[in-house]
Design an enzyme around this catalytic site. Structure first.
Site, PDB file in Angstrom:
ATOM      1  N   SER A  54       0.839  -1.198   0.000  1.00  0.00           N
ATOM      2  CA  SER A  54       0.000   0.000   0.000  1.00  0.00           C
ATOM      3  C   SER A  54       0.869   1.241   0.000  1.00  0.00           C
ATOM      4  CB  SER A  54      -0.904   0.021   1.239  1.00  0.00           C
ATOM      5  OG  SER A  54      -1.542   1.274   1.395  1.00  0.00           O
ATOM      6  N   TYR A  61      -2.394  -0.732  10.084  1.00  0.00           N
ATOM      7  CA  TYR A  61      -2.441  -0.995   8.641  1.00  0.00           C
ATOM      8  C   TYR A  61      -1.158  -0.512   7.967  1.00  0.00           C
ATOM      9  CZ  TYR A  61      -4.106  -1.027   3.821  1.00  0.00           C
ATOM     10  OH  TYR A  61      -4.248  -1.263   2.469  1.00  0.00           O
TER      11      TYR A  61
END
Length: 235
Positions: A127, A141
């Site tokens: 990501s 995350y």
């Protein structure tokens, strides 16, 4: 990769990027085992035993695995003002699903290729958060995705001589169920103003990158981390 049938295990294939990856790899010379309740072999990565069970089931189905695509992940808010035990539990859950499961599958893949004396490829869907961080409710995350990038580089450096290659893709916002919820929570149009391209990425764009890395990217690219974020983060 060239010649013969290519056997691929891909995780998180029930929807979004994972489902698009399945579609992108729909070709006569590819056999693919997906992980997901609706599109492949069921495996809940919150269960520590699940990655090993998935690997064994996929190997039994395919006979061999040439490419591993680690895409499975969760994106769950974890505000810092939660009770300690809740915050820690949420941290551990995201780490297990987003990073530890990918590490366990990657370890099995490397050992599988070493035992066969063949090369193989790992494609990790990380990501943009690995580089620029995420919201205050998503420490876990961002940390997990940064760990995935570091793991990719470590595998690439450690096993290139054995023909074992590793790549990572870092999408920004992508039009999936997870991104829809996040965009809404952050004001939608205001967030899009941070993306010079003017829109979020489509799952098919990320899937095309995964397909290329899995099947065609030159070996000298091993260790590469590729961005697909509409220039919202450049490095």
């Amino acid at each position: 990769m060239a010649g013969g049938m290519i056997h691929i295990l891909a995780t998180g294939t029930s929807r979004g990027i994972g489902a698009a990856i399945i579609d992108a790899l729909d070709r006569p010379d590819v056999r693919i085992a997906g992980q997901g309740t609706s599109s492949g072999i069921p495996a809940d990565f919150a269960d520590p035993a699940a990655p090993g069970q998935l690997w064994d089931a996929a190997l039994a189905k395919l006979g061999a695995i040439d490419v591993l695509i680690n895409n499975a992940g969760v994106f769950e808010a974890n505000p810092i003002d939660r009770e300690d035990i809740e915050w820690s539990a949420a941290w551990e859950r995201t780490m297990r699903i987003n990073l530890t499961a990918a590490a366990e599958l990657s370890r099995r893949a490397v050992r599988h290729w070493q035992a066969r004396g063949t090369g193989g490829r790992i494609v990790n869907i990380a990501s943009r958060a690995a580089h620029r961080g995420d919201s205050p409710a998503h420490w876990h995350y961002a940390a997990a995705k940064a760990g995935m990038v570091a793991m990719t580089k470590t595998i690439a450096r450690g096993y290139a001589a054995e023909g074992i290659l590793a790549f990572a893709i870092c999408p920004g916002f992508t039009m999936t169920g997870m991104a829809d919820e996040y965009l809404a929570s952050r004001g939608g149009e205001k967030l899009l103003a941070d993306i010079p391209l003017g829109r979020v990425a489509m799952p098919e764009e990320v899937a095309e990158m995964a397909r290329w890395l899995a099947l065609e990217a030159p070996a000298s690219m091993t260790g590469a981390v590729l961005d697909v974020n509409g220039a919202s983060y450049v490095r």
